[in-house]
Design an enzyme around this catalytic site. Structure first.
Site, PDB file in Angstrom:
ATOM      1  N   TYR A  31       0.843  -1.071   0.072  1.00  0.00           N
ATOM      2  CA  TYR A  31       0.058   0.037  -0.015  1.00  0.00           C
ATOM      3  C   TYR A  31       0.913   1.243  -0.018  1.00  0.00           C
ATOM      4  CZ  TYR A  31      -3.837   3.079   0.622  1.00  0.00           C
ATOM      5  OH  TYR A  31      -4.792   4.000   0.490  1.00  0.00           O
ATOM      6  N   HIS A  59      -5.394 -39.588  19.733  1.00  0.00           N
ATOM      7  CA  HIS A  59      -3.929 -39.048  19.769  1.00  0.00           C
ATOM      8  C   HIS A  59      -3.187 -40.268  19.944  1.00  0.00           C
ATOM      9  CE1 HIS A  59      -5.048 -34.919  19.170  1.00  0.00           C
ATOM     10  NE2 HIS A  59      -3.795 -34.541  19.272  1.00  0.00           N
ATOM     11  N   GLU A  92      11.720   4.104  18.035  1.00  0.00           N
ATOM     12  CA  GLU A  92      11.928   3.730  16.810  1.00  0.00           C
ATOM     13  C   GLU A  92      13.287   4.005  16.477  1.00  0.00           C
ATOM     14  OE1 GLU A  92       9.794   5.894  14.241  1.00  0.00           O
ATOM     15  OE2 GLU A  92       9.725   4.720  12.604  1.00  0.00           O
ATOM     16  N   HIS A  93      13.885   5.295  16.702  1.00  0.00           N
ATOM     17  CA  HIS A  93      15.087   5.695  16.069  1.00  0.00           C
ATOM     18  C   HIS A  93      15.921   6.190  17.228  1.00  0.00           C
ATOM     19  CE1 HIS A  93      12.397   6.907  12.523  1.00  0.00           C
ATOM     20  NE2 HIS A  93      13.486   6.056  11.964  1.00  0.00           N
ATOM     21  N   HIS A 101       7.790  15.398  10.156  1.00  0.00           N
ATOM     22  CA  HIS A 101       7.095  14.184   9.474  1.00  0.00           C
ATOM     23  C   HIS A 101       5.399  14.429   9.997  1.00  0.00           C
ATOM     24  CE1 HIS A 101       9.340  11.204   7.603  1.00  0.00           C
ATOM     25  NE2 HIS A 101      10.080  11.310   8.736  1.00  0.00           N
ATOM     26  N   GLN A 143      12.791  14.732  12.620  1.00  0.00           N
ATOM     27  CA  GLN A 143      11.592  13.923  12.916  1.00  0.00           C
ATOM     28  C   GLN A 143      10.200  14.668  13.221  1.00  0.00           C
ATOM     29  OE1 GLN A 143      11.342  10.131  12.849  1.00  0.00           O
ATOM     30  NE2 GLN A 143      12.993  10.697  13.142  1.00  0.00           N
ATOM     31  N   GLU A 165      -3.190 -36.109  28.717  1.00  0.00           N
ATOM     32  CA  GLU A 165      -4.361 -34.935  28.122  1.00  0.00           C
ATOM     33  C   GLU A 165      -5.795 -35.401  27.806  1.00  0.00           C
ATOM     34  OE1 GLU A 165      -2.179 -32.753  25.095  1.00  0.00           O
ATOM     35  OE2 GLU A 165      -0.596 -31.876  26.813  1.00  0.00           O
ATOM     36  N   GLN A 178     -11.050   0.046   0.384  1.00  0.00           N
ATOM     37  CA  GLN A 178     -11.110  -0.791  -0.819  1.00  0.00           C
ATOM     38  C   GLN A 178      -9.984  -1.601  -1.487  1.00  0.00           C
ATOM     39  OE1 GLN A 178     -11.657   2.430  -0.361  1.00  0.00           O
ATOM     40  NE2 GLN A 178     -11.271   3.632  -1.989  1.00  0.00           N
ATOM     41  N   ASN A 183      -3.873   5.535   5.863  1.00  0.00           N
ATOM     42  CA  ASN A 183      -4.302   6.472   6.901  1.00  0.00           C
ATOM     43  C   ASN A 183      -5.238   5.618   7.864  1.00  0.00           C
ATOM     44  OD1 ASN A 183      -6.587   5.749   5.372  1.00  0.00           O
ATOM     45  ND2 ASN A 183      -6.887   7.636   4.211  1.00  0.00           N
ATOM     46  N   ASP A 237      16.943   6.786   6.766  1.00  0.00           N
ATOM     47  CA  ASP A 237      15.680   6.988   6.113  1.00  0.00           C
ATOM     48  C   ASP A 237      15.953   6.622   4.516  1.00  0.00           C
ATOM     49  OD1 ASP A 237      14.250   7.771   8.305  1.00  0.00           O
ATOM     50  OD2 ASP A 237      14.496   9.626   7.877  1.00  0.00           O
ATOM     51  N   SER A 285       5.990   8.778  14.021  1.00  0.00           N
ATOM     52  CA  SER A 285       7.707   8.487  13.877  1.00  0.00           C
ATOM     53  C   SER A 285       8.066   9.204  15.459  1.00  0.00           C
ATOM     54  CB  SER A 285       8.067   9.084  12.873  1.00  0.00           C
ATOM     55  OG  SER A 285       9.557   8.463  12.648  1.00  0.00           O
TER      56      SER A 285
END
Lengths: 432, 432
Positions: free
Chosen positions: A130, A422, A329-330, A262, A259, A417, A191, A214, A363, A237
């Site tokens: 995506y 089994h 994250e960073h 963003h 950062q 069990e 969709q 989104n 990046d 981020s």
């Protein structure tokens, strides 16, 4: 005003806890709408895609077809200047050679009693990628998502991208071409995710979908999870810079702002052992903010979520604990003993070591992946990599001797069990 | 009546598609209830756990404390017969040695231009292990979930288990002791998952939760996902047996029933190239069903979801495609050229090769994990393993020379993406 915290203060733990718990995203509740769209696409296929695309993207497939002819990807290169193509190619090549090292090895072996067993890795057959529309449509993200899939050996890499009125970003098409994307469709939103999961007359289904989007795309990914695989649901981020006083405050400020620009929900944090240096960085941030194209976004991020944390000692166990709890994250280590510190950190998506490794290199052209765990999820998850496009199958082979040796224990456990079918499936072979 | 399909029939593709799409679980909509429970535990901690446990498990923590003293785990061994302890120990040891081979290696290297980069693996600090109560409380599952975590190096392995009136299954405690579980609490349901995710006065939070559970547990795992990590949400179990006519129909029938007895939603499928053999297996299933303890469950599973698929040739590309489309959790190859066929299969959780490898061996003592992808998710995911308890951090280190070499491309891409603070964070270091 960013948040100022001092690790020596009595109330630090309380304030730090509430800082860690800050919510940086408004998650709109779009589940019901998304669920309707998915059902519609499952039932009506292309007709549903046509309807939603006309409505949301003002694009009529009778005029501009959904599928982007594959040759248009190569042709898109013509619309991009040479310097950018070179930069994209450099990025692609570095990402590829780094990720090739992640290819797992099969492990097939025979154990001491003669059981043959092992693990075999195979690529996912088809994945969807995506790509968001508008300003969040980044060619670097196309490379970061598609190249590891190509390295893994995925045969079909299907890109979906919303295109207002049919227009596509030539940089994104060029990146798709350079990365090795095999199909591109002008379709976005829930969709598009539904089409990838269930298939339509035009789009064959895939087994996994990756890439940012989104709230609608995120909700759709959650809803189709199980039917197909998904990557993480990425949040805004964040960067944590650990810096001693021997840095140029302007360099550190620039990293914090890279950062912040963003997203207004992005978070930039500085940990330093020198209060005066922290103030100098803060002042540099204010100065630089004024000159930024995306000043409004970066200002909102810095004001609402930016933080400067003073500690006594960058290299203390106490500071290491803070770094691991933030699980950024960073993580940038702009300090003298950056290597030593890096070796001790446990929770971070990626670590950028030393004063000459701004996070931005990662990046684009570092080679490692820029799709990384956000919102403290580095405590339990990893950045995107080749393994995300592969799966492991266990293999087991016994002969009569091995079955005689292991069978009785299996029968005993089945009995314990309360699973007698089994037990029978083993005992019938042993004439027990 | 199980489903009979013949791959040579004209309508086969249509019938096979609808067979693949069959829903085998009723997913109760418990999201709202679960969401309330989670909020309550977040807000009220132990008090909320006390309330729900009294209500659902008829257990008062004032009489029997929530935490099971660690010495009770070792003591539980005394209540278990020697043969079962030996079987559990054999299983534990084989699981451990198989999973030790999955430990990933760090990869730290310097590239041709002098950039230091790599990937480093670290264990998740703390994980929760959900163990269901009642009859679904399997000691083998405790081993399968806990041993890989121990091998990964997880320090805290926190088991939660509902206990009606406080009573616990000694086999489960014994398995927890043998596996290396570090904490056990008498708490179950959504409230246990919430406690693991957010912590209470008694239970420190963990970073990831694994293990099977009912609809409430599954919904709770979905809802806390992101705050902490989760494993897959497992559906009902399934087996696909590919068998030629040179098998004892009773052996194959026993294997199909070992799967069917798990759950009325379980699925057992036979693919064979010999219609008479298929009928013989079907007759053997009917015969064996009568003698099973769990006959009612196994009958429901076989009647509703069991299937026998006739193909012309087990080794044809057409059959291979069917096998890959079914993407079974467990694939048994009881046929002459089982090795050759196994090497070609792409989508399966685990493959059991040859006539002497009943799937049940893999449930207990094979060494590979029995937590495997269900409901066709072997197309995109793997069984539980050591990597599920570890995460990878990327490392990147540039010096001034490397930054000069890579910086301009990063600046170019930042410009192309309209992120000028990104560009500045590099250019400021290069005096550009």
């Amino acid at each position: 005003m960013p948040i100022f915290l001092n690790a020596s203060n009595a109330e630090f733990e309380t304030r730090f806890k509430s800082f860690l718990g800050m919510k940086r995203e408004v998650s709109a509740d779009v589940d019901a709408t998304v669920s309707e769209i998915i059902d519609d696409v499952r039932e009506n296929g292309d007709a549903a895609l046509k309807k939603y695309t006309l409505k949301f993207d003002k694009l009529d497939y009778d005029e501009t077809p959904m599928r982007v002819p594959q040759q248009e990807l190569a042709e898109a290169l013509k619309g991009v200047d040479d310097e950018t193509i070179e930069a994209l190619t450099l990025a692609r090549d570095r990402i590829r050679s780094h990720h090739e090292r992640q290819l797992p090895k099969d492990d097939l072996y025979t154990d001491p009693i003669g059981v043959e067993l092992g693990s075999r890795w195979t690529a996912v057959e088809a994945v969807g990628l995506y790509v968001p529309g508008g300003t969040a449509s980044y060619p670097s993200s196309v490379l970061m998502n598609a190249v590891p899939a190509v390295v893994a050996g995925v045969e079909r890499i299907v890109m979906v991208v919303p295109s207002l009125g049919g227009a596509l970003n030539p940089l994104v098409l060029a990146a798709a071409h350079l990365a090795g994307v095999t199909e591109v469709y002008r379709v976005g939103g829930a969709q598009a995710v539904a089409a990838l999961a269930y298939g339509t007359e035009t789009i064959e289904p895939v087994a996994k979908v990756v890439g940012p989007g989104n709230a609608y795309v995120a909700a759709a990914k959650r809803q189709v999870f199980g039917t197909i695989g998904i990557d993480m649901i990425a949040g805004p981020s964040e960067v944590l810079v650990v810096a001693d006083k021997d840095n140029d405050p302007d360099w550190v400020a620039a990293d914090l702002l890279a950062q912040a620009e963003h997203d207004s929900g992005a978070q930039s944090i500085l940990i330093t052992d020198n209060a005066a240096f922290g103030e100098a960085v803060s002042a540099a941030v204010e100065r630089q903010l004024k000159a930024l194209d995306r000043s409004e976004i970066a200002t909102a991020s810095w004001q609402d979520f930016g933080a400067i944390i003073n500690v006594d000692d960058i290299y203390s166990d106490q500071t290491l604990k803070l770094i691991n709890r933030i699980a950024a994250e960073h993580l940038e280590l702009a300090c003298e003993n950056a290597d030593t510190l890096a070796a001790k950190v446990r929770n971070a998506g990626a670590i950028f070591i030393g004063r000459h490794t701004p996070e931005v290199i990662g990046d684009y052209v570092g080679g490692s992946n820029h799709v990384l765990p956000t919102a403290r999820s580095a405590r339990f998850s990893s950045g995107l990599g080749v393994l995300d496009f592969m799966k492991r199958t266990s293999l087991l082979k016994l002969g009569p001797d091995q079955l005689r040796e292991l069978g009785p224990a299996a029968i005993r456990l089945a009995e314990a069990e309360g699973l007698d079918a089994h037990g029978r499936s083993v005992s019938i072979r042993l004439n027990l």
